[in-house]
Design an enzyme around this catalytic site. Structure first.
Site, PDB file in Angstrom:
ATOM      1  CB  SER A   1      87.085 -15.488  31.308  1.00 19.19           C
ATOM      2  OG  SER A   1      85.979 -15.350  32.148  1.00 19.19           O
TER       3      SER A   1
ATOM      4  CB  SER B   1      87.135 -10.733  33.213  1.00 19.31           C
ATOM      5  OG  SER B   1      88.071 -11.413  32.432  1.00 19.31           O
TER       6      SER B   1
ATOM      7  CG  ASP C   1      90.679 -11.977  34.405  1.00 19.56           C
ATOM      8  OD1 ASP C   1      90.117 -12.463  33.408  1.00 19.56           O
ATOM      9  OD2 ASP C   1      90.663 -10.765  34.663  1.00 19.56           O
TER      10      ASP C   1
END
Lengths: 338, 338, 338, 338
Positions: free
Chosen positions: D227, D265, D267
């Site tokens: 992340s 991830s 983000d």
């Protein structure tokens, strides 16, 4: 324009009880009513000037996106309205968008050359039950006609873009209302204009009375491919984020007339502020505006129904005026309000 | 169509290295190139059949909403693409949307009568630097022309909607590429097609090489009112939510060519799946598709540049082909890739 | 659990008229009621198994984001619910989220090691009018207690997370209802559970009757920092996109009780499907589900009010049960429904 | 803090080349580094005062929502940041959110009584490769420790929340940078701070050089459940809508380091403005800020890598510092920049 109608809600209306109570807002129509052609264009002019040069803060909310409204991508990114808002039938959106670009270019010859392009905003509903959509009867000239017709004392019901619209299987169309939001020393107006083309008869609710269940449906289509476009105006100095919040409250007004935002209904609200100067209403003081928005929308839908006259359209299709189907509405609706 | 171009990324391309590697996708152009008229229409046909009767799962992402793409409201609500995707200039969106409705009605005469209306999807960029937008040169017939021209071996560069577009102050336009996503036993293709009309020269980056800084800008406008429309296709059986995730990865491909999604750039991606049957790719297996999408977009932009020829347009404006400005690109770009 | 309550709407309820009519859904409470501590935890278990190993499709809609619900970022990205849904007070969200992670880790020791982390979903409302929030009385153990208490025949009103909640300045809390959606041969159930903590008394509307205007407000705060969290369950096999559409219809049910989604109200809906197998309901057949969702939510709010008993809390604050303030509700509300 | 690092981009940095170049922004860490416990907390304080009493305009963008950040629902609705921003590991989010509420209550005893509740903002990444997440080692006291540690000259790399983070299979963690946006007479600073925990080694790209492909991967997990949380600060007087636009440009900086926003991830970018007074930057002048944001984020990720030291964690897992794996980075990266 005068017509009798049930009054919903508890807030004060502006003097016209229409979107024209907000700043300089005016509305014009081009109405096409000839046998199988029952359609038109309605233009909301947020102020008397040129929107491209003097844009206004604006935002939109899509409740149900089964719709073809154009212009929302840029409206929501930049938070700005730079044309009037036009309403028409589903098949005419492209034509009217082109007309709006042409009009803006005429007034601002630098557009698309040294100036940025212009983002026309066009809402639509499907009036195909009454209107022969496949005739593509709306032309660019009808935009100009509606634009030039703009006035504070505009028509409601089966006029302009509302000419062919159906609402709760009755005649729908254009409706408008306003409510006053007071708090402390401030007094703002929220005005709404709807293009009402949604709902099934058994759901129809007016002032909390589930009146639709008591009415016998007209024969014919109960097509639900309806929609409602709401245009909200306020003179409160809100920014785009706050206008998006205001627009969301239209959902409450729509719901109270009986809608559950049907699958096939493009339910969309666009809000703008006519205030000059920088935004200065704290979010914590928005509730009176929220209440005014919800109530103005509910009243606008009721106005659309009660202003409308019966319209006969293509293939023998008819949408009756509610006042013909419910001549005793005064007794049946007002009784529960006192 | 053959042209030399730098190769970016590490994944395998499909056999055509274009969006036509995905299912039955074809692309057609109508190109208007006459003195001050440098514009056109490009149509992406997701399959050879009728999209209204055989729609595909689809989704969109708006990176920067300074754009007038139509059709996204309904596309995102229903997760369905029911027309081809057309690309054109900003002022022609309305005309092409109308043409698409007319085409769908001709093929399905019940539309707007007993069948629901149709939602045309039209992307646009502003080609006003080269093209005289105010001539409104694109007509409905150009949609039909582009539609009929659709083929797997389609042109790239300064053709169709790309005719008048600028990219990094060079000649831009239509570019396309594909990448193969393999994992375990599965093999899917992701294809991209871009209408590339964005970027300032000093930002231009190809394969990681900041080549734009080394080029002398052409005289004239450095207008940034550009845009990029990306159309992504895949034969992986994804649903609309997953296609939205896939579309978001286009941002990586765009960014790697140097863009920071400038204020005036309508940066929008639309993704569809050509797979038959129900979605059955777990989200945890999407990464190869994400990588393929990002790389296919980056390559498509490079293709748009290297396929383009120099174009002279209105008022003496010129956009030079990158291959003229950078004849030694093979040495300067490939050097850093090994 | 049995209590008398007005019946709203026209659709059939499931046999329990609660969210437990959907699949294996159960609900448990931990109730803290001791002088100034009037709060708790409610857990909705979508099925009897382990959600991390057997997640369900899910989606959310935020009507008004003045709220601290956790878990929506990932829920909306992946369209998946992988824990039960917990409800509690605003200050306890972090504690309960931690408890949910710990519970999931205990059942799946690979979480955070070779398995992905887990995304707890916790909704909240502010019960600070009755409850001493600053005591931070809710502990991790209360999550386990509520989880272990889960049953089909669960309590409503001033229990669990609903213990300290206010609704229309009356006692609110937990309410639940269900409605049957039939169309053609299919029969699905939509169940709702609300944590109702919103509204001003004059707005209260039950079955279309604006009853709130006729009631004398209790003295004390008319604080509007309320909220409503709605949890929707259905056994219809919907995907995440469709569940988002379903969740949006909760707005209609909330609005019909009088709310305009006040500024200070975190109004959020989360929907999940308990169906096994792939989604297979066409969007065009969603309307009966939409109607069921709206009506189940409206009924759930009414249930929350009528199940609640009067609660005395901190600093002499009291929220009276509606049945004490409106002993003649049968005459006043049912009269307009026939 | 001093460390050598490649310089990316073309814009000027602020004097510290960190987020502390913006207004009064300071950053503090609590670092837990003991055998299998390799984790911590980082706190970004946007100004030296009390955020609850003096909130700042703010917004967020979720690029990929596989993450558990808390506080975004309200942040995006109201456009306001009313606490510092804390970063920590995935399992500690609840604990830190509770600590932030407690801290705010201590400073403002009316919170949850006569004042509205407070909305803590906590970002997280999964440091489970090095850190024993299941130890739940982070306590509320670590928030206070990090808060009290806040300073302009803060540490980067394997410190605070960054202690256990991995980036491109190397040691990642906290990185920060700033860039100056000049245009006409105005000069604004955009600062970024990242918690970098994403990427696969072969993707790693620094200053356009695909250096990752040339490095031999360490043995062990190539887990992609990474992340990146980006915190952006600017002294430009932007409103929330504009800050959302600014936050979106972080995508470009992330992408240029090699990421395609992998499925696993989370983000996320959060942006705030430290400016006093009303927003007054026209959108048309945002491009220099957009460029600064993208470049500051790219540089911050590079800083996170180059500031980090090698860390040994649970079960023999190791993440090597890039400077150990790439001792000749000066030759290999700078060569392509001139």
């Amino acid at each position: 324009m005068k017509f009798d109608s049930p009054r919903v809600g508890v807030l004060d209306a502006g003097s016209r009880d229409s979107i024209a109570d907000v700043g300089e807002v005016t509305v014009g129509h081009a109405t096409l009513a000839d046998d199988t052609i029952q359609t038109g264009v309605t233009v909301i002019r947020p102020h008397a000037g040129d929107l491209y040069r003097h844009p206004l803060p604006a935002a939109s909310v899509v409740f149900n996106g089964f719709g073809k409204t154009v212009g929302l991508v840029q409206l929501d990114e930049l938070g700005v309205l730079e044309t009037p808002i036009a309403l028409t039938n589903t098949f005419a959106v492209g034509t009217i968008a082109t007309a709006m670009i042409r009009t803006a270019v005429k007034a601002n010859p630098g557009i698309g050359r040294m100036l940025p392009t212009v983002n026309p905003v066009v809402g639509e509903c499907n009036d195909g039950f009454l209107n022969d959509l496949q005739a593509f009867a709306v032309s660019e000239a009808h935009y100009t006609q509606a634009y030039d017709d703009a006035r504070a004392d505009f028509g409601q019901g089966a006029v302009g873009a509302g000419r062919g619209m159906s609402c709760f299987e009755l005649k729908g169309g254009i409706g408008s209302a306003s409510r006053v939001a007071s708090r402390g020393g401030s007094r703002y107006v929220v005005g709404a204009l709807v293009l009402a083309n949604f709902g099934r008869l058994p759901q129809l609710t007016i002032g909390g009375v589930a009146i639709g269940r008591t009415l016998v449906p007209a024969c014919g289509s109960t097509s639900e491919s309806g929609s409602i476009i709401v245009v909200l105006a306020t003179d409160a100095p809100l920014d785009a984020r706050q206008l998006r919040r205001l627009a969301l409250r239209c959902a409450a007004g729509i719901a109270r007339t009986g809608s559950n935002f049907a699958h096939g209904s493009g339910d969309i609200a666009i809000a703008f502020s006519t205030a000059q100067g920088l935004p200065d209403v704290p979010d914590a003081l928005l509730d009176p505006l929220f209440d005014a928005a919800a109530e103005a929308v509910e009243q606008s839908i009721v106005h659309a129904l009660f202003a409308a006259q019966t319209v006969h359209g293509r293939d023998g299709h008819v949408r009756p005026a509610i006042r013909e189907r419910l001549p005793d509405w005064r007794e049946r609706i007002s009784a529960t309000r006192s």
